[in-house]
Design a protein around this motif. Structure first.
Motif, PDB file in Angstrom:
ATOM      1  N   HIS A  27       7.617  -1.397  -2.851  1.00  0.00           N
ATOM      2  CA  HIS A  27       7.078  -1.549  -2.028  1.00  0.00           C
ATOM      3  C   HIS A  27       6.823   0.346  -2.383  1.00  0.00           C
ATOM      4  O   HIS A  27       6.415   0.710  -1.173  1.00  0.00           O
ATOM      5  N   PRO A  28       6.367   0.676  -3.536  1.00  0.00           N
ATOM      6  CA  PRO A  28       5.904   2.103  -3.421  1.00  0.00           C
ATOM      7  C   PRO A  28       4.577   2.356  -3.354  1.00  0.00           C
ATOM      8  O   PRO A  28       4.468   1.674  -3.041  1.00  0.00           O
ATOM      9  N   PRO A  29       4.306   3.625  -2.574  1.00  0.00           N
ATOM     10  CA  PRO A  29       3.466   4.573  -2.048  1.00  0.00           C
ATOM     11  C   PRO A  29       2.298   3.757  -2.761  1.00  0.00           C
ATOM     12  O   PRO A  29       2.587   4.254  -3.995  1.00  0.00           O
ATOM     13  N   THR A  30       0.896   4.661  -2.683  1.00  0.00           N
ATOM     14  CA  THR A  30      -0.843   4.353  -3.420  1.00  0.00           C
ATOM     15  C   THR A  30      -0.669   5.106  -3.312  1.00  0.00           C
ATOM     16  O   THR A  30       0.144   6.411  -3.230  1.00  0.00           O
ATOM     17  N   SER A  31      -1.576   5.792  -3.757  1.00  0.00           N
ATOM     18  CA  SER A  31      -2.707   7.381  -4.318  1.00  0.00           C
ATOM     19  C   SER A  31      -2.108   7.765  -3.207  1.00  0.00           C
ATOM     20  O   SER A  31      -2.250   8.697  -3.806  1.00  0.00           O
ATOM     21  N   GLY A  32      -3.168   7.270  -1.928  1.00  0.00           N
ATOM     22  CA  GLY A  32      -2.770   8.780  -1.121  1.00  0.00           C
ATOM     23  C   GLY A  32      -3.398   7.660   0.540  1.00  0.00           C
ATOM     24  O   GLY A  32      -2.381   6.311   0.571  1.00  0.00           O
ATOM     25  N   PHE A  33      -3.894   8.685   1.077  1.00  0.00           N
ATOM     26  CA  PHE A  33      -4.085   7.786   2.818  1.00  0.00           C
ATOM     27  C   PHE A  33      -5.221   6.775   2.349  1.00  0.00           C
ATOM     28  O   PHE A  33      -4.874   5.878   3.587  1.00  0.00           O
TER      29      PHE A  33
END
Ligand code: HEM
Length: 371
Positions: free
Chosen positions: A205-211
């Motif tokens: 589950h890689p991180p998305t682009s931002g908060f």
């Protein structure tokens, strides 16, 4: 992050007996409002009328954060870098099926929030893999509150407080390489194999682009009770209502680029997330946040969180809130997850320390002209 300047760990000396984890210690130094659940303290046994000198206590845990990150007066011992936020939750009524908490009845509840990055450095450079946090305080009628602190990981890396405490040292980057000592890490993973399994889940589950487009998960299970008195295990998440972008592999310039992007987006339009309750079935683990529940579990879309402003941390906003996960409204109670009582106690310790310290301005300044 290096630990060259870290303070010596007072918790590693031969200490006098210390307070044990307990709801009582969890509530010391904190103005607890609303119904707080009680939870077991799994695995931390009382031995022979004395607490052993190496016993893990809230103070010792807070000392470990200071040992690894240094001491930064006035800031949280973990998730030190952050901005305050405000908005509201609009319930659609669907959540009343599992919980009688007033927050789930159709209507609007004001919310105080805080976006953060994990770690104890208030001025850490933003990086994509750093865990993103969102703390929320729902202001319910009659002074009742629901506080929850969620992160953008699909599972937590530790099953027990002891695991987290040990991992912080094992994962500390060596000054020479910027990476953890492979031997220490291997020894840690051999002792805590659940963390190796959780790391594999996180990798998928890689991180998305931002908060703004992150999913925030509460990870710990809770027990929800409805008007009829039926109780079910629940885990909740906030899922972004807008489009989700892939995280960047090369960091954009600027120490605060993730916070800068969040501040710019909220200035343009309110941000929205759906509050999703996942209902567990008998046998689903409620005491182990490293284990995902099966993907086919029923979900209830309880409504929409809207964040319409962010503020630099300051007196009177989320800076001075303790997002204690055991401050729960009637209709939501703690599960048997051992992390919950530990979190409550350590957050209280962190809050008490920072509340008594001088304050310096937050490095994330919402009003400043951003680069
Ligand atoms: C034994 C386990 C844990 C320990 C010891 C721990 C410790 C801490 C501490 C000391 C703080 C700062 C509290 C303050 O000064 O107000 C903190 C903040 C936070 N923690 Fe944890 N944590 C644990 C587990 C978790 C888990 C499982 C989650 C998410 C599911 C989480 C999410 C957060 C978030 C989002 C914040 C920032 C909240 C804010 O903005 O004030 N933590 N944690």
């Amino acid at each position: 992050m290096t630990d060259e300047t870290a303070a010596a760990p007072p918790g590693d000396s031969a200490d006098p007996p210390r307070k044990e984890w307990s709801r009582r210690s969890a509530l010391l130094g904190l103005a607890a409002i609303g119904g707080a659940g009680t939870a077991g303290i799994g695995g931390l046994a009382y031995a022979g009328g004395r607490f052993p000198a190496d016993r893990l206590t809230p103070a010792r845990f807070a000392d470990r954060f200071e040992q690894v990150y240094g001491k930064h007066a006035g800031f949280r011992r973990n998730h030190a870098k952050g901005v305050s936020a405000a908005g509201y939750f609009t319930a659609d009524g669907a959540g009343t099926e599992v919980s009688r908490a007033t927050v789930f009845a159709p209507g609007r509840t004001p919310v105080t929030g805080r976006f953060s990055l994990s770690g104890g450095l208030p001025d850490a450079p933003d990086t994509a893999p750093t865990v993103r946090g969102l703390g929320l305080l729902f202001h319910l009628p009659d002074g009742e509150q629901w506080r929850t602190a969620m992160i953008n990981l699909p599972v937590f890396l530790d099953r027990t407080p002891q695991g987290f405490y040990a991992r912080m040292l094992a994962a500390r980057p060596l000054p020479a390489t910027g990476k953890p000592d492979p031997e220490k890490m291997a020894a840690f993973l051999a002792e805590y194999p659940e963390t190796a399994k959780a790391m594999a889940v996180v990798k998928r589950h890689p991180p998305t682009s931002g908060f703004h487009d992150s999913t925030y998960n509460a990870l710990n299970a809770f027990r929800c009770t409805n008007e009829a008195g039926d109780t079910v295990p629940v885990r909740w998440s906030l899922k972004p209502a807008g489009p989700v972008g892939a995280g960047s592999t090369t960091a954009p310039p600027g120490r605060d680029h993730l916070f800068d992007a969040l501040i710019a987006k909220v200035a343009r339009e309110p941000l929205r997330w759906r509050l999703v309750l996942t209902v567990g079935r008998p046998g689903d683990p409620t005491d182990d946040a490293t284990l995902p529940w099966p993907g086919d579990r029923r979900t209830i879309d309880a409504g929409t969180l809207t964040i319409d402003s962010v503020q630099t941390e300051a007196a009177g906003n989320a800076r001075d809130v303790n997002f204690d996960p055991l401050i729960l409204p009637d209709g939501i109670a703690a599960s048997d997850d051992p992390l919950l009582s530990a979190r409550s106690a350590v957050y209280s310790q962190s809050f008490t320390r920072r509340a008594g310290e001088p304050k310096t301005p937050s490095p994330v300044d919402v009003t400043k002209e951003r680069r």
